[in-house]
Design a protein around this motif. Structure first.
Motif, PDB file in Angstrom:
ATOM      1  N   ARG A  41       3.827  29.839  17.021  1.00 22.54           N
ATOM      2  CA  ARG A  41       5.014  28.980  17.120  1.00 22.54           C
ATOM      3  C   ARG A  41       5.897  29.371  18.302  1.00 22.54           C
ATOM      4  O   ARG A  41       6.492  28.504  18.953  1.00 22.54           O
ATOM      5  CB  ARG A  41       5.792  29.009  15.815  1.00 22.54           C
ATOM      6  CG  ARG A  41       4.993  28.413  14.661  1.00 22.54           C
ATOM      7  CD  ARG A  41       5.850  27.803  13.609  1.00 22.54           C
ATOM      8  NE  ARG A  41       5.042  27.046  12.654  1.00 22.54           N
ATOM      9  CZ  ARG A  41       5.543  26.242  11.729  1.00 22.54           C
ATOM     10  NH1 ARG A  41       6.853  26.071  11.641  1.00 22.54           N
ATOM     11  NH2 ARG A  41       4.764  25.593  10.897  1.00 22.54           N
ATOM     12  N   LEU A  42       5.974  30.655  18.606  1.00 21.72           N
ATOM     13  CA  LEU A  42       6.749  31.064  19.769  1.00 21.72           C
ATOM     14  C   LEU A  42       6.099  30.585  21.063  1.00 21.72           C
ATOM     15  O   LEU A  42       6.790  30.107  21.975  1.00 21.72           O
ATOM     16  CB  LEU A  42       6.892  32.587  19.794  1.00 21.72           C
ATOM     17  CG  LEU A  42       7.872  33.200  18.787  1.00 21.72           C
ATOM     18  CD1 LEU A  42       7.830  34.711  18.863  1.00 21.72           C
ATOM     19  CD2 LEU A  42       9.293  32.688  19.001  1.00 21.72           C
ATOM     20  N   ARG A  43       4.781  30.668  21.137  1.00 21.31           N
ATOM     21  CA  ARG A  43       4.103  30.206  22.352  1.00 21.31           C
ATOM     22  C   ARG A  43       4.239  28.697  22.506  1.00 21.31           C
ATOM     23  O   ARG A  43       4.396  28.187  23.624  1.00 21.31           O
ATOM     24  CB  ARG A  43       2.635  30.627  22.322  1.00 21.31           C
ATOM     25  CG  ARG A  43       2.439  32.137  22.490  1.00 21.31           C
ATOM     26  CD  ARG A  43       0.997  32.503  22.787  1.00 21.31           C
ATOM     27  NE  ARG A  43       0.806  33.946  22.899  1.00 21.31           N
ATOM     28  CZ  ARG A  43       1.081  34.667  23.969  1.00 21.31           C
ATOM     29  NH1 ARG A  43       1.569  34.064  25.056  1.00 21.31           N
ATOM     30  NH2 ARG A  43       0.872  35.979  23.991  1.00 21.31           N
ATOM     31  N   THR A  44       4.186  27.981  21.401  1.00 19.49           N
ATOM     32  CA  THR A  44       4.402  26.532  21.453  1.00 19.49           C
ATOM     33  C   THR A  44       5.815  26.223  21.935  1.00 19.49           C
ATOM     34  O   THR A  44       6.031  25.341  22.778  1.00 19.49           O
ATOM     35  CB  THR A  44       4.173  25.895  20.071  1.00 19.49           C
ATOM     36  OG1 THR A  44       2.820  26.119  19.682  1.00 19.49           O
ATOM     37  CG2 THR A  44       4.455  24.401  20.095  1.00 19.49           C
ATOM     38  N   ALA A  45       6.802  26.964  21.403  1.00 21.00           N
ATOM     39  CA  ALA A  45       8.187  26.740  21.814  1.00 21.00           C
ATOM     40  C   ALA A  45       8.389  27.057  23.293  1.00 21.00           C
ATOM     41  O   ALA A  45       9.115  26.351  23.995  1.00 21.00           O
ATOM     42  CB  ALA A  45       9.114  27.609  20.969  1.00 21.00           C
ATOM     43  N   LEU A  46       7.730  28.084  23.796  1.00 17.96           N
ATOM     44  CA  LEU A  46       7.867  28.439  25.201  1.00 17.96           C
ATOM     45  C   LEU A  46       7.316  27.367  26.122  1.00 17.96           C
ATOM     46  O   LEU A  46       7.837  27.129  27.208  1.00 17.96           O
ATOM     47  CB  LEU A  46       7.140  29.759  25.483  1.00 17.96           C
ATOM     48  CG  LEU A  46       7.845  31.035  25.028  1.00 17.96           C
ATOM     49  CD1 LEU A  46       6.923  32.229  25.175  1.00 17.96           C
ATOM     50  CD2 LEU A  46       9.133  31.256  25.823  1.00 17.96           C
ATOM     51  N   GLY A  47       6.265  26.682  25.667  1.00 26.47           N
ATOM     52  CA  GLY A  47       5.618  25.708  26.534  1.00 26.47           C
ATOM     53  C   GLY A  47       5.892  24.271  26.172  1.00 26.47           C
ATOM     54  O   GLY A  47       5.369  23.364  26.810  1.00 26.47           O
ATOM     55  N   SER A  48       6.713  24.043  25.154  1.00 29.13           N
ATOM     56  CA  SER A  48       6.897  22.677  24.688  1.00 29.13           C
ATOM     57  C   SER A  48       8.190  22.091  25.206  1.00 29.13           C
ATOM     58  O   SER A  48       9.160  22.801  25.441  1.00 29.13           O
ATOM     59  CB  SER A  48       6.879  22.631  23.161  1.00 29.13           C
ATOM     60  OG  SER A  48       8.152  22.411  22.653  1.00 29.13           O
ATOM     61  N   PRO A  49       8.236  20.758  25.378  1.00 26.80           N
ATOM     62  CA  PRO A  49       9.475  20.105  25.811  1.00 26.80           C
ATOM     63  C   PRO A  49      10.620  20.347  24.832  1.00 26.80           C
ATOM     64  O   PRO A  49      11.773  20.359  25.212  1.00 26.80           O
ATOM     65  CB  PRO A  49       9.098  18.616  25.868  1.00 26.80           C
ATOM     66  CG  PRO A  49       7.613  18.613  26.023  1.00 26.80           C
ATOM     67  CD  PRO A  49       7.116  19.822  25.285  1.00 26.80           C
ATOM     68  N   ALA A  50      10.279  20.578  23.555  1.00 26.23           N
ATOM     69  CA  ALA A  50      11.335  20.786  22.559  1.00 26.23           C
ATOM     70  C   ALA A  50      12.154  22.020  22.876  1.00 26.23           C
ATOM     71  O   ALA A  50      13.329  22.112  22.542  1.00 26.23           O
ATOM     72  CB  ALA A  50      10.722  20.912  21.160  1.00 26.23           C
ATOM     73  N   ILE A  75       1.918  37.490  11.748  1.00 28.71           N
ATOM     74  CA  ILE A  75       2.169  37.568  13.187  1.00 28.71           C
ATOM     75  C   ILE A  75       1.439  36.447  13.921  1.00 28.71           C
ATOM     76  O   ILE A  75       1.952  35.898  14.908  1.00 28.71           O
ATOM     77  CB  ILE A  75       1.746  38.934  13.741  1.00 28.71           C
ATOM     78  CG1 ILE A  75       2.561  40.050  13.079  1.00 28.71           C
ATOM     79  CG2 ILE A  75       1.936  38.978  15.251  1.00 28.71           C
ATOM     80  CD1 ILE A  75       4.025  40.056  13.410  1.00 28.71           C
ATOM     81  N   ASP A  76       0.256  36.089  13.468  1.00 30.35           N
ATOM     82  CA  ASP A  76      -0.475  34.971  14.080  1.00 30.35           C
ATOM     83  C   ASP A  76       0.382  33.708  14.071  1.00 30.35           C
ATOM     84  O   ASP A  76       0.487  32.994  15.073  1.00 30.35           O
ATOM     85  CB  ASP A  76      -1.776  34.692  13.324  1.00 30.35           C
ATOM     86  CG  ASP A  76      -2.847  35.738  13.578  1.00 30.35           C
ATOM     87  OD1 ASP A  76      -2.691  36.540  14.508  1.00 30.35           O
ATOM     88  OD2 ASP A  76      -3.848  35.750  12.821  1.00 30.35           O
ATOM     89  N   LEU A  77       1.001  33.428  12.914  1.00 32.10           N
ATOM     90  CA  LEU A  77       1.817  32.221  12.782  1.00 32.10           C
ATOM     91  C   LEU A  77       3.034  32.286  13.693  1.00 32.10           C
ATOM     92  O   LEU A  77       3.349  31.318  14.409  1.00 32.10           O
ATOM     93  CB  LEU A  77       2.246  32.057  11.322  1.00 32.10           C
ATOM     94  CG  LEU A  77       2.969  30.755  10.950  1.00 32.10           C
ATOM     95  CD1 LEU A  77       2.676  30.389   9.504  1.00 32.10           C
ATOM     96  CD2 LEU A  77       4.475  30.863  11.158  1.00 32.10           C
TER      97      LEU A  77
END
Length: 439
Positions: free
Chosen positions: A416-425, A410-412
């Motif tokens: 990755r979901l939080r990165t996707a939410l805040g990332s330009p990608a 779940i940590d992983l």
């Protein structure tokens, strides 16, 4: 206040992750419910979109604790004509419709099925109805659910990721897996065997990560301090054998019934199976034909508390997983870890992801898949050795507690979901993702 899982509600008002699943809720998919519940507990806002309505009569307690609203897409397009027409009319006016149409026709040439057309119609509805506050989409299963998400993403330009599990890895053509992985921002899968396959098809191997489901042991009682030292010598106190899983070919329950029928007559036993599935009637008929129906009980689908209670009362858990003729196979079945949560002795096949958890002779007994004679021998020997059962069960529990807890996976996924939410990608044009740009 917790709500029932069948209620359709409005999506969250703020930024959230839309989670697409094939069916919700499902008794056989505790791993998905566990993940959703834990992500909510960690503060991620979710909304669930399901391709099918529930068919199970019961639900797990976890489903009642999940607060994410649920929206059901039309499973059969002709049953929701106005909804499909509105989605289609909206979609043809989108700038991405031409790209979607070319992608769909290329897919249809390679997979000329009604199912493919159904996914396009569901994608039209999903793309139109998905609110702008859904800043990322995560889909469970890389086959049909990911087709809906991929098509909708070409219309809307949202970023999406996937969790791949078992059937979707082993029965989806390589060309389709390769193109979906390239179009996604990231993916996770739950066994090393599945990870090797998907990473080899990815534009960059790191696009796909290994994340075991693990088990949230806070949801389970501590293992029994001790089990009765049954040996199968007493007719009034038979060895209790249990298995859990849908009655489908890849679970190998037909092999298990043949193994049980081959047990020596001096061994007294009883067997209970939990799970629904298309082969349930066939298995009952097989048990009658083998003259063991009086010692077998097919209990149907049950909620997790009932399953845990059965595991606590059992002496041996058996799961003879194998590859079905269709190519379908298991990953690492959660029920194996659930048996370990109760320090129950495990007999299983050395197949798929099972050996990644169960070490033969240490945490359980492993036999070759489809070898019912070896399975019968393993069950027979273990049934007569309560001290060995105790040692194997305790070792399996220790391995579960030390190496296969829920938190790491779940940590992983959360990261990755939080990165996707805040990332330009996450907001990049669909064309860039379709060409395999790294996240």
């Amino acid at each position: 206040m917790a709500r029932g899982p069948h209620t359709e509600m409005r999506t969250p008002a703020g930024a959230h992750v839309a989670v697409v699943v094939k069916g919700y809720p499902r008794l056989s998919e505790t791993f998905i419910a566990q993940e959703l519940l834990e992500l909510e507990r960690r503060g991620l806002a979710l909304a669930i979109w399901s391709l099918r309505r529930p068919t199970d009569k019961a639900v797990h307690p976890m489903h009642r604790q999940i607060t994410a609203p649920v929206t059901y897409l039309p499973e059969y397009l002709h049953r929701a004509p106005l909804r499909v027409l509105r989605g289609t009319a909206w979609s043809v006016r989108r700038p991405g419709f031409g790209t979607l149409l070319r992608t769909f026709l290329a897919d249809l040439r390679r997979d000329f099925t009604v199912n493919r057309v159904r996914r396009l119609g569901q994608a039209f509805v999903f793309a139109r109805e998905l609110p702008a506050t859904a800043q990322h989409v995560h889909v469970h299963y890389l086959h049909t659910p990911a087709s809906v998400v991929r098509y909708a993403a070409l219309l809307r330009g949202f970023g999406w990721s996937f969790s791949a599990h078992a059937k979707d890895i082993w029965t989806t053509p390589d060309w389709e897996k390769r193109e979906k992985i390239a179009a996604s921002t990231f993916g996770v899968t739950c066994t090393a065997a599945g990870h090797r396959v998907l990473a080899a098809l990815a534009p960059q191997p790191e696009r796909v990560a290994l994340a075991y489901h693990g088990l949230d042991l806070t949801r389970f009682p501590a293992p029994p301090e001790a089990r009765p030292p049954r040996t199968g010598a007493e007719p009034a106190d038979p060895v209790r054998i249990v298995s859990v899983g849908r009655a489908v070919a890849k679970k190998g329950f037909g092999d298990l019934l043949r193994a049980l029928a081959a047990l020596p007559p001096d061994l007294h036993w009883q067997f209970a199976h939990v799970g629904g599935g298309e082969m349930l009637g066939e298995l009952k008929a097989q048990a009658a034909e083998l003259a063991i129906a009086g010692r077998t009980a097919f209990l149907g689908a049950r909620p997790q508390p009932d399953v845990v209670a059965l595991l606590r009362e059992a002496d041996i858990f058996v799961l003879p997983a194998k590859r079905a003729r269709s190519g379908d196979q298991d990953g690492l079945p959660n029920v194996v870890m659930e048996a370990a949560s109760q320090a129950l002795a495990i007999v299983a096949t050395a197949f798929a992801g099972i050996p990644e958890f169960v070490r033969d002779g240490e945490d359980g007994v492993l036999v070759p898949p489809e070898d019912w004679e070896a399975l019968a021998n393993a069950v027979n020997l273990l049934a007569r050795e309560p001290e060995r059962r105790e040692a194997l069960g305790r070792s399996a529990f220790a391995r579960l507690e030390g190496r296969f807890g829920m938190a790491e996976g779940i940590d992983l996924i959360e990261s990755r979901l939080r990165t996707a939410l805040g990332s330009p990608a996450a907001a990049a044009p669909a064309a860039r993702r379709a060409h395999g740009a790294a996240p």
